[in-house]
Each structure stands twice: as C-alpha cells, then as structure tokens.
Design an enzyme around this catalytic site. Structure first.
Site, PDB file in Angstrom:
ATOM      1  CG  ASP A   1      -5.424   4.804   1.267  1.00 20.61           C
ATOM      2  OD1 ASP A   1      -5.749   3.764   1.152  1.00 20.61           O
ATOM      3  OD2 ASP A   1      -5.645   5.682   2.295  1.00 20.61           O
ATOM      4  CG  HIS A   2      -3.155  -0.809  -0.869  1.00 24.16           C
ATOM      5  ND1 HIS A   2      -2.586  -0.045   0.308  1.00 24.16           N
ATOM      6  CD2 HIS A   2      -3.572  -1.964  -0.403  1.00 24.16           C
ATOM      7  CE1 HIS A   2      -2.373  -1.021   1.269  1.00 24.16           C
ATOM      8  NE2 HIS A   2      -3.142  -2.195   0.778  1.00 24.16           N
TER       9      HIS A   2
ATOM     10  CG  HIS B   1      -4.888   2.157   4.336  1.00 26.23           C
ATOM     11  ND1 HIS B   1      -4.493   2.567   3.122  1.00 26.23           N
ATOM     12  CD2 HIS B   1      -3.703   1.399   4.834  1.00 26.23           C
ATOM     13  CE1 HIS B   1      -3.256   2.106   2.762  1.00 26.23           C
ATOM     14  NE2 HIS B   1      -2.718   1.543   3.805  1.00 26.23           N
TER      15      HIS B   1
HETATM   16  C1  BG6 Z   1       0.335  -0.709   4.070  1.00 27.40           C
HETATM   17  C2  BG6 Z   1       0.788  -0.465   5.570  1.00 27.40           C
HETATM   18  O1  BG6 Z   1      -0.371   0.636   3.724  1.00 27.40           O
HETATM   19  O2  BG6 Z   1      -0.967  -1.557   4.143  1.00 27.40           O
HETATM   20  C3  BG6 Z   1       1.014  -1.815   6.028  1.00 27.40           C
HETATM   21  O3  BG6 Z   1       1.867   0.299   5.304  1.00 27.40           O
HETATM   22  C4  BG6 Z   1      -0.181  -2.901   6.125  1.00 27.40           C
HETATM   23  O4  BG6 Z   1       1.700  -1.716   7.367  1.00 27.40           O
HETATM   24  C5  BG6 Z   1      -0.743  -3.035   4.630  1.00 27.40           C
HETATM   25  O5  BG6 Z   1       0.493  -4.013   6.213  1.00 27.40           O
HETATM   26  C6  BG6 Z   1      -1.942  -3.609   4.893  1.00 27.40           C
HETATM   27  O6  BG6 Z   1      -2.456  -3.546   3.269  1.00 27.40           O
HETATM   28  P1  BG6 Z   1      -3.545  -5.065   2.990  1.00 27.40           P
HETATM   29  O7  BG6 Z   1      -3.857  -4.578   1.742  1.00 27.40           O
HETATM   30  O8  BG6 Z   1      -2.472  -6.269   3.094  1.00 27.40           O
HETATM   31  O9  BG6 Z   1      -4.602  -5.051   3.919  1.00 27.40           O
END
Ligand code: BG6
Length: 490
Positions: A177-178, A240
């Site tokens: 989960d980045h 997230h």
């Molecule tokens: C991803 C989603 O996990 O996270 C995307 O699948 C989203 O829909 C993205 O745009 C957002 O990541 P960040 O790091 O740009 O906020």
C-alpha cells in the site's frame, strides 16, 4: 544516526505487468533513483514480464523514454548503466510458453534475493504464483509483492490469499500500500511516538474530530476499464485511507517491529463501527464527476471517458467513520477522496476541542480550534494552527496562524517517491510497511457492508462537476455535525 542510503543485497526483481502503467511510471523510476543513489549493487537484475513481444533492447528503449519523460535532467551515462540491469521476457501468465526460458534466467543466480512483483490485475495472481511454484522458483530468499487491491471483497481476497499462500508463506508475502511509504505517514509515527507533547492529548478527551482527505485532479483516463470495476471505495478508501486512519488512531506499539505495528493497526480496523444498510445513507456520500474544468482545461465527465452513460461507479466517496474503543469513542473520522477535484492534496487534519471557556471579548476575534495538519502531498509537512495575538499596537486582536514546517524547506531534500522506500524494504525483507493478511481481511470486512448497502439501495452516485469538491452532500455530511472541511487558506 542510520546512514540515509545503505546498499542492499544483490537481488533479482521480476515485475509481472512490466509494461503497465505502474511499472513504467512508478516502479522503474523509483528503482532508477535508488540506483543513482548507490543503493542497488551492480549485478542485480530487474526483469520485466508482460505479454508484449519485446526483447531486452525494446524494453530498455521503452523505459528510457519513460524515465527521460519523468525527469528531463537524467544523465545519459547513468541511465545506460541502469538499463544494463534490465531484461525482459514475454510471457502470458496463463500459458506455458516462455516459462522454461524465464526459469532458466532466474536460475542463473540462486544466491540473489528474489522478488516477484505482481503488478497485474488480481485475477492473475493465482496463475502467476502457481507457475512460480511449479517451476520451483520460490527458493532461498524469495518474496512476492501483491499490488492492491487484493481482491474486490472479503471472499475474493481470501481466495487470493489462500491461493498465493499455497506457494509463498505469509512471511514472504508483501501486500503493498504505497501510502504507507509516504514520508509524512512515516512522520506520523515520529510525531506521535517521538514527542511527549501529543500523546496526552491524543484521545476523545481532547480531539474533536479527524479529517482525512485524498483529493486528485486527474480523472480515470486510460484506467477506466479497471476503475469502473473498482470505484473510489475499493481503489482508495478500503486500503490507502484506512491505513492512514490506522496510523492516526492506533495505540502506541511496543516497538517498530513489523508485527507490533501491524497488531495495533489491526485492532483499529476491527474496532471500526459497522456501516451497513441501516446507516449508509446517513454516513456515506457517493459521487461521480461530470464535465467541468480541471487544472484550467475543460474535461469530459466520467460516463463519457468510460463510454458508458449507465455506470454507477463512484469516483468520489465521503464518509463518517467511528472507532468503538476507549480512546476514540464519539470522535468522528471524516474521510473523503475523489478524482477531478480542484486540487491535488492529501492531508490528515486533527482538530482539537475548543477551549472550555473564553476569557476574550468577542470583538478581539474568534477563538478557532487548534488543528494539526499533516500534509502528505504536495509540499509534505506539518502545520500546527494556534491562536496568537496579532503583534504590535492596536489592542488585543486574536489570529489563527500555523506553525509551519515544510519538509522540503526544513531539510532541503527532495522527497522520495513512496515506492523507493517500499521496494527496497521488500529486498531487505522488512514487512513493517506492508499489510498483513488479517489487516486486508479486516478492511474488507468493514467495507463489504458499505458496498452491499449501496448496491441494495439502487441509488446512483450523485453527479458533481469536475473541478468541484464533490457533491454538496459531502459538505452537508460534515456540516450537519457543526463542522467544516479544513481549508488551508482560511
Ligand atoms: C492508486 C490508485 O493506488 O493511488 C489510483 O489506484 C490513485 O487511482 C493513486 O490515483 C494515487 O496515488 P498518489 O501517490 O498519486 O496519491
């Protein structure tokens, strides 16, 4: 102090879905940056796998283009050296062709840490893992990384976890989960548990409510096919945003060991009050964007982008969650996320209770509640909003101003992308910032009844104009409780 860049062990990182958006836009640039910082030892290999009929050079050319597009200042020589680590094998996870060759390639370095990164749709996880098992590639220090979403509900997540678990055990399984790799999320740990200041106040006695916003300006674009099957709740909130909520709400873990942290997050997920058909209409708002103006340009609505006017998929969700435990009883957590909102901003806002009694004359100005704002992006940093006296003569005039710490200004460093930290954590075998199976299950257990309630109600998502803050019902959701969404410019 720990060195900022430690060289990791030699590894082979295999990216299934190697030509996909995530691999090309995020994973490879992240690896390049770690390489440029000297953390990736020469001899390591990055192997892209996809169905496209490319060879090593074709794949390198594709990556070169993407890397240069993501950062025009990249040195050609360093790029060449990095691309020498890269190879490509065309494979279809569902067909036998090409696996012998791939297995032989991997077999060349039995001593390398092996990372199999499944950046594909979850339906393919099972086939890929079965083949990896069949070819005996899970050997030595091997790990598998599962991109989110793991499944689309509890039942499918269980199925995937069981199937992957037949080849890789839980200690080898890294569910990414980045958001957990973002700098400010890490900083939340430092702020909460490295300072004596906040913990005595971090509870229902002193905190009025918490807001978590993840707003994006982008639409779904070429991801429409995936997105339409997911929607904002599955794509952002179940993972997230719940992870962010857990980091705010969890009890202090006894250490930073992976299970100590994950045990505490799990308790929060299990304590979330159910939202189901008895209360979903009051506690949740779904929206879908229509044509409007985003970042100064006219953009089409979601149905046009998708080419399906009948889609009931939400591109926006706001909801009011509550955690049924001693620390948080009665403290609402307002969560909202959406595509095509006015700004790209992700932040956690902790709003403290008002002072119990004002000694000030109303003419001196209003007494606003203290707020702690943790900004994840852009402009990572922390702001603590305080009431102070406007300096100078003119009598006592109260002002609400932030103690403002921008990480970029304070430390003069450019923030790393979350994937940089997480990818190397996988190589190091550190699962602290990854979701354990029981966490994913608990998150689905909470999310499933919301999805079911929406499905049963048959009420379509409320339209909102691209470039607005979502349907007006999302404002009403919080204003009904006498509160407002935080506006940093106020
Ligand atoms: C991803 C989603 O996990 O996270 C995307 O699948 C989203 O829909 C993205 O745009 C957002 O990541 P960040 O790091 O740009 O906020």
């Amino acid at each position: 102090m720990t060195a900022s860049s430690q060289v990791v062990e030699l590894f082979d990182l295999v990216i299934f879905g190697g030509t996909g958006d995530l691999a090309v836009r995020k994973l490879l640039p992240a690896l390049f940056h770690r390489f440029a910082d000297g953390q990736i030892p020469a001899g390591s290999r990055i192997i892209g796998i996809a169905r496209e009929a490319l060879d090593d050079d074709g794949y390198r050319a594709l990556l070169r283009k993407a890397l240069v597009a993501s950062d025009g200042s990249l040195g050609a020589e360093q790029l060449d050296t990095f691309l020498q680590l890269v190879a490509y094998r065309p494979l279809d996870a569902r067909k036998a062709d090409g696996w012998d060759d791939f297995a032989a390639l991997i077999g060349e370095h039995p001593d390398h840490v092996r990372v199999f990164y499944l950046s594909t749709s979850p339906e393919l996880f099972v086939d890929i893992c079965a083949r990896l098992g069949q070819y005996g590639l899970n050997q030595g220090a091997s790990r598998v990384v599962l991109e989110k979403p793991v499944g689309r509900d509890l039942a499918s997540a269980n199925q995937i976890n069981d199937d992957v678990g037949r080849v890789f055990d839980e200690s080898q399984t890294f569910r990414i989960d980045h958001y957990l790799g973002k700098e400010t999320v890490q900083n939340l740990l430092a702020l909460r548990f490295g300072n004596a200041l906040f913990e005595p106040l971090w509870n229902a006695g002193h905190i009025d409510h918490v807001q978590i916003t993840v707003a994006e300006t982008i639409g779904v674009g070429h991801r429409a096919a995936y997105y339409d099957r997911a929607g904002a709740l599955r794509d952002m909130l179940q993972n997230h945003m719940l992870q962010l909520l857990c980091m705010v709400a969890m009890e202090p873990p006894s250490s930073l060991s992976p299970d100590a942290v994950r045990d505490e997050k799990l308790k929060v997920l299990r304590a979330l009050k159910p939202i189901d058909d008895s209360n979903a209409a009051q506690l949740t708002v779904r929206g879908q964007y229509r044509a409007g103006v985003a970042e100064g340009a006219s953009v089409p609505g979601y149905p046009d982008e998708l080419g399906n006017a009948k889609s009931n998929t939400e591109t926006f969700v706001a909801l009011k969650a509550e955690i049924a435990n001693w620390r948080w009883a009665g403290v609402p957590f307002y969560l909202r996320t959406g595509k095509r909102l006015p700004n790209r901003v992700s932040e956690i806002v902790v709003v403290f209770k008002a002072v119990p009694h004002s000694i000030f004359d109303p003419s001196t100005g209003s007494l606003a509640q203290n707020r702690l704002v943790l900004r994840l992006q852009p402009d990572e940093g922390v702001k603590l909003w305080l009431t102070i006296k406007h300096p100078g003569p003119g009598g006592l005039r109260l002002r609400h101003v932030p103690l403002d710490m921008s990480f970029a200004e304070a430390f003069g460093v450019q923030q790393r992308d979350a994937y940089e930290r997480l990818l190397l954590d996988v190589v190091r075998g550190n699962p602290t910032l990854f979701m354990r199976r029981d966490e994913v299950e608990a998150a689905w257990r909470w999310a499933d009844p919301i999805l079911a309630a929406w499905g049963a109600s048959g009420v379509p998502p409320k339209p909102y104009a691209a470039g607005s803050w979502g349907p007006s019902a999302a404002v009403a959701l919080i204003e009904r409780d006498g509160r407002t969404w935080h506006d940093d410019s106020e």
